[in-house]
Design a protein around this motif. Structure first.
Motif, PDB file in Angstrom:
ATOM      1  N   ALA A   1      -8.405   4.343   3.363  1.00  0.00           N
ATOM      2  CA  ALA A   1      -9.790   4.931   3.828  1.00  0.00           C
ATOM      3  C   ALA A   1     -10.787   4.997   2.767  1.00  0.00           C
ATOM      4  O   ALA A   1     -10.339   5.622   1.555  1.00  0.00           O
ATOM      5  N   PRO A   2     -11.950   5.182   2.989  1.00  0.00           N
ATOM      6  CA  PRO A   2     -12.968   5.456   1.674  1.00  0.00           C
ATOM      7  C   PRO A   2     -12.783   6.809   1.093  1.00  0.00           C
ATOM      8  O   PRO A   2     -13.041   7.274   0.041  1.00  0.00           O
ATOM      9  N   TRP A   3     -12.383   7.798   2.142  1.00  0.00           N
ATOM     10  CA  TRP A   3     -12.306   9.153   1.565  1.00  0.00           C
ATOM     11  C   TRP A   3     -11.136   9.608   1.066  1.00  0.00           C
ATOM     12  O   TRP A   3     -10.800  10.879   0.565  1.00  0.00           O
ATOM     13  N   CYS A   4     -10.096   8.462   1.208  1.00  0.00           N
ATOM     14  CA  CYS A   4      -8.685   9.093   0.709  1.00  0.00           C
ATOM     15  C   CYS A   4      -8.852   8.994  -0.847  1.00  0.00           C
ATOM     16  O   CYS A   4      -8.714   7.856  -1.658  1.00  0.00           O
ATOM     17  N   GLY A   5      -8.386  10.155  -1.535  1.00  0.00           N
ATOM     18  CA  GLY A   5      -8.363  10.084  -3.042  1.00  0.00           C
ATOM     19  C   GLY A   5      -7.304   9.229  -3.520  1.00  0.00           C
ATOM     20  O   GLY A   5      -7.458   8.434  -4.483  1.00  0.00           O
ATOM     21  N   PRO A   6      -6.013   9.384  -3.099  1.00  0.00           N
ATOM     22  CA  PRO A   6      -4.710   8.581  -3.529  1.00  0.00           C
ATOM     23  C   PRO A   6      -5.187   7.108  -3.414  1.00  0.00           C
ATOM     24  O   PRO A   6      -4.637   6.367  -4.270  1.00  0.00           O
ATOM     25  N   CYS A   7      -5.849   6.940  -2.235  1.00  0.00           N
ATOM     26  CA  CYS A   7      -6.106   5.200  -1.975  1.00  0.00           C
ATOM     27  C   CYS A   7      -6.933   4.709  -3.156  1.00  0.00           C
ATOM     28  O   CYS A   7      -6.850   3.803  -3.478  1.00  0.00           O
ATOM     29  N   LYS A   8      -7.930   5.576  -3.706  1.00  0.00           N
ATOM     30  CA  LYS A   8      -8.429   5.066  -4.954  1.00  0.00           C
ATOM     31  C   LYS A   8      -7.859   4.789  -6.143  1.00  0.00           C
ATOM     32  O   LYS A   8      -8.338   4.077  -6.893  1.00  0.00           O
ATOM     33  N   SER A   9      -6.811   5.661  -6.087  1.00  0.00           N
ATOM     34  CA  SER A   9      -5.977   5.273  -7.662  1.00  0.00           C
ATOM     35  C   SER A   9      -4.951   4.169  -7.274  1.00  0.00           C
ATOM     36  O   SER A   9      -4.550   3.444  -8.385  1.00  0.00           O
ATOM     37  N   LEU A  10      -4.436   3.894  -5.871  1.00  0.00           N
ATOM     38  CA  LEU A  10      -3.633   3.084  -5.774  1.00  0.00           C
ATOM     39  C   LEU A  10      -4.317   1.722  -5.569  1.00  0.00           C
ATOM     40  O   LEU A  10      -3.678   0.577  -6.179  1.00  0.00           O
ATOM     41  N   GLY A  11      -5.432   1.547  -5.168  1.00  0.00           N
ATOM     42  CA  GLY A  11      -6.147   0.345  -5.019  1.00  0.00           C
ATOM     43  C   GLY A  11      -6.283  -0.544  -5.839  1.00  0.00           C
ATOM     44  O   GLY A  11      -6.085  -1.823  -5.906  1.00  0.00           O
TER      45      GLY A  11
ATOM     46  N   PHE B   1       5.995   1.328   1.710  1.00  0.00           N
ATOM     47  CA  PHE B   1       6.049   2.713   1.077  1.00  0.00           C
ATOM     48  C   PHE B   1       4.793   3.066   1.419  1.00  0.00           C
ATOM     49  O   PHE B   1       3.534   3.015   1.857  1.00  0.00           O
ATOM     50  N   THR B   2       4.580   4.676   1.192  1.00  0.00           N
ATOM     51  CA  THR B   2       3.607   5.543   1.611  1.00  0.00           C
ATOM     52  C   THR B   2       3.229   6.250   0.379  1.00  0.00           C
ATOM     53  O   THR B   2       4.190   6.910  -0.486  1.00  0.00           O
ATOM     54  N   GLY B   3       1.796   6.736   0.210  1.00  0.00           N
ATOM     55  CA  GLY B   3       1.434   7.443  -0.963  1.00  0.00           C
ATOM     56  C   GLY B   3       1.204   6.673  -2.184  1.00  0.00           C
ATOM     57  O   GLY B   3       1.499   5.584  -2.312  1.00  0.00           O
ATOM     58  N   ALA B   4       0.529   7.200  -3.048  1.00  0.00           N
ATOM     59  CA  ALA B   4       0.175   6.763  -4.438  1.00  0.00           C
ATOM     60  C   ALA B   4       1.215   6.465  -5.007  1.00  0.00           C
ATOM     61  O   ALA B   4       2.150   7.305  -5.254  1.00  0.00           O
ATOM     62  N   GLN B   5       1.588   5.362  -5.979  1.00  0.00           N
ATOM     63  CA  GLN B   5       2.462   4.893  -6.472  1.00  0.00           C
ATOM     64  C   GLN B   5       1.957   4.359  -7.903  1.00  0.00           C
ATOM     65  O   GLN B   5       0.825   3.909  -8.111  1.00  0.00           O
ATOM     66  N   THR B   6       2.859   4.433  -9.091  1.00  0.00           N
ATOM     67  CA  THR B   6       2.303   4.043 -10.450  1.00  0.00           C
ATOM     68  C   THR B   6       2.438   2.449 -10.384  1.00  0.00           C
ATOM     69  O   THR B   6       3.051   1.677  -9.493  1.00  0.00           O
ATOM     70  N   GLU B   7       1.795   1.815 -11.403  1.00  0.00           N
ATOM     71  CA  GLU B   7       2.011   0.272 -11.548  1.00  0.00           C
ATOM     72  C   GLU B   7       3.488   0.063 -11.690  1.00  0.00           C
ATOM     73  O   GLU B   7       3.939  -0.915 -10.772  1.00  0.00           O
ATOM     74  N   GLY B   8       4.286   0.610 -12.246  1.00  0.00           N
ATOM     75  CA  GLY B   8       5.726   0.438 -12.442  1.00  0.00           C
ATOM     76  C   GLY B   8       6.544   0.516 -11.223  1.00  0.00           C
ATOM     77  O   GLY B   8       7.082  -0.463 -10.694  1.00  0.00           O
ATOM     78  N   GLN B   9       6.213   1.622 -10.355  1.00  0.00           N
ATOM     79  CA  GLN B   9       6.785   1.614  -8.814  1.00  0.00           C
ATOM     80  C   GLN B   9       6.316   0.446  -8.189  1.00  0.00           C
ATOM     81  O   GLN B   9       7.293  -0.155  -7.336  1.00  0.00           O
ATOM     82  N   VAL B  10       5.147   0.162  -8.131  1.00  0.00           N
ATOM     83  CA  VAL B  10       4.739  -0.956  -7.369  1.00  0.00           C
ATOM     84  C   VAL B  10       5.104  -2.438  -7.706  1.00  0.00           C
ATOM     85  O   VAL B  10       5.691  -2.959  -6.861  1.00  0.00           O
ATOM     86  N   ARG B  11       5.389  -2.457  -9.090  1.00  0.00           N
ATOM     87  CA  ARG B  11       5.837  -3.829  -9.492  1.00  0.00           C
ATOM     88  C   ARG B  11       7.517  -3.934  -8.977  1.00  0.00           C
ATOM     89  O   ARG B  11       7.934  -4.899  -8.762  1.00  0.00           O
TER      90      ARG B  11
END
Length: 302
Positions: free
Chosen positions: A28-38, A89-99
């Motif tokens: 969602a646009p208001w979601c801070g962690p979304c802005k880092s994960l996207g 998965f749920t929540g912001a993840q690092t690039e390494g975690q997503v990889r």
């Protein structure tokens, strides 16, 4: 990356996941962690170069879709394969975690390239271009040596073309797996038949010799099996299965079920490559394979 709504969900997520893994990012646009994960997801989609597809769903705008997936917090990512959710998965993840998450499910670059080469090889075979098919399959095996499906197709084509020595070289890395693999075991049965004929059968007169022995004793199963192997070496597959059925009708368990096992091996060899069909449809079975499967069942179960 594509923005998904109710209107395009079926095509862009469900149907697309039949061809390639689809990672759905609920945000969602208001979601801070979304802005880092996207940006991490978008970077990896580019880096993985088509090995997975990123679909983004605004959970505020598409509450029906969010509800369908039971989304309780964002960001939440759900991976779909074959039209079904397989992980997430749920929540912001690092690039390494997503990889690391993606690498559990997404084919490697080598596997993806080998799959493309296999598809090109099957297209070439359908057009009668065996040289191109052989080249593509050889490349697929070299690119991904662990791809037993590509190796099966490669060795099978070499055998069909009479290149037995090349086939044995290509088969050698997986020969230890033949006992536990129906497809690889089928190739070994074919090569064993070729070796048997090379050592035991006397050229063009071999069939007549087998016929004479069988005429003298219809229960001479060694002669019947030898004739079946000779027919396999000639790639006369249905004739070979007919001979094996004659053994099975008289003694299903002969020689530790060798006739049945060889019959099943031939079915694996002559099974055409699976064709892609529309979602939800079952590909038609080859009529010859279907007929001989039924004949085997009727004899074995009688």
């Amino acid at each position: 990356m594509i923005d998904v709504t109710v209107e395009n969900f079926e095509a862009e997520v469900i149907a697309a996941s039949m061809e390639v893994p689809v990672l759905v990012d609920f945000w969602a646009p208001w979601c801070g962690p979304c802005k880092s994960l996207g940006p991490v997801l978008e970077k990896l989609e580019t880096e993985y170069a088509g090995r997975f597809k990123l679909a983004k769903i605004d959970s505020d705008q598409e509450q029906q879709l969010a509800g369908m997936f039971g989304i309780r917090s964002i960001p939440t990512c759900v991976l779909l394969m074959g039209g079904q959710p397989v992980d997430g998965f749920t929540g912001a993840q690092t690039e390494g975690q997503v990889r690391a998450f993606l690498d559990k499910h997404v084919p490697s670059a080598e596997e993806a390239l080998a799959e493309v080469e296999e598809d090109l090889a099957q297209d070439a075979l359908a057009e009668g271009d065996t040289d191109t098919a052989l080249e593509k399959l050889q490349h697929a095996v070299a690119t991904d040596p662990a791809n037993d499906d590509a190796r099966f197709d490669y060795v099978k084509l070499l055998l069909q073309l009479g290149r037995e020595d090349d086939a044995k070289v290509a088969f050698a890395p997986v020969i230890a797996k033949a006992a536990a693999s129906r497809r690889l075991g089928a190739l070994k049965a074919w090569m064993d038949a070729l070796d048997f004929v090379a050592v035991s059968a006397s050229g063009a007169g071999a069939e007549a010799e087998f016929d004479a022995k069988i005429a003298a004793n219809k229960r001479d199963f060694d002669a019947r099996f030898g004739r079946a192997r000779w027919l396999m070496a000639q790639q006369r597959w249905t004739d070979a299965m007919d001979e094996l059925l004659d053994i099975l009708m008289r003694d299903k368990a002969w020689s530790d079920e060798l006739a049945r096992k060889t019959y099943v091996a031939i079915l694996e060899i002559i099974e055409p490559p699976k064709v892609k069909v529309a979602d939800g449809q079952i590909p038609p079975e080859d009529p010859v394979v279907a007929s001989y499967r039924r004949r085997l069942s009727s004899v074995v179960l009688s």
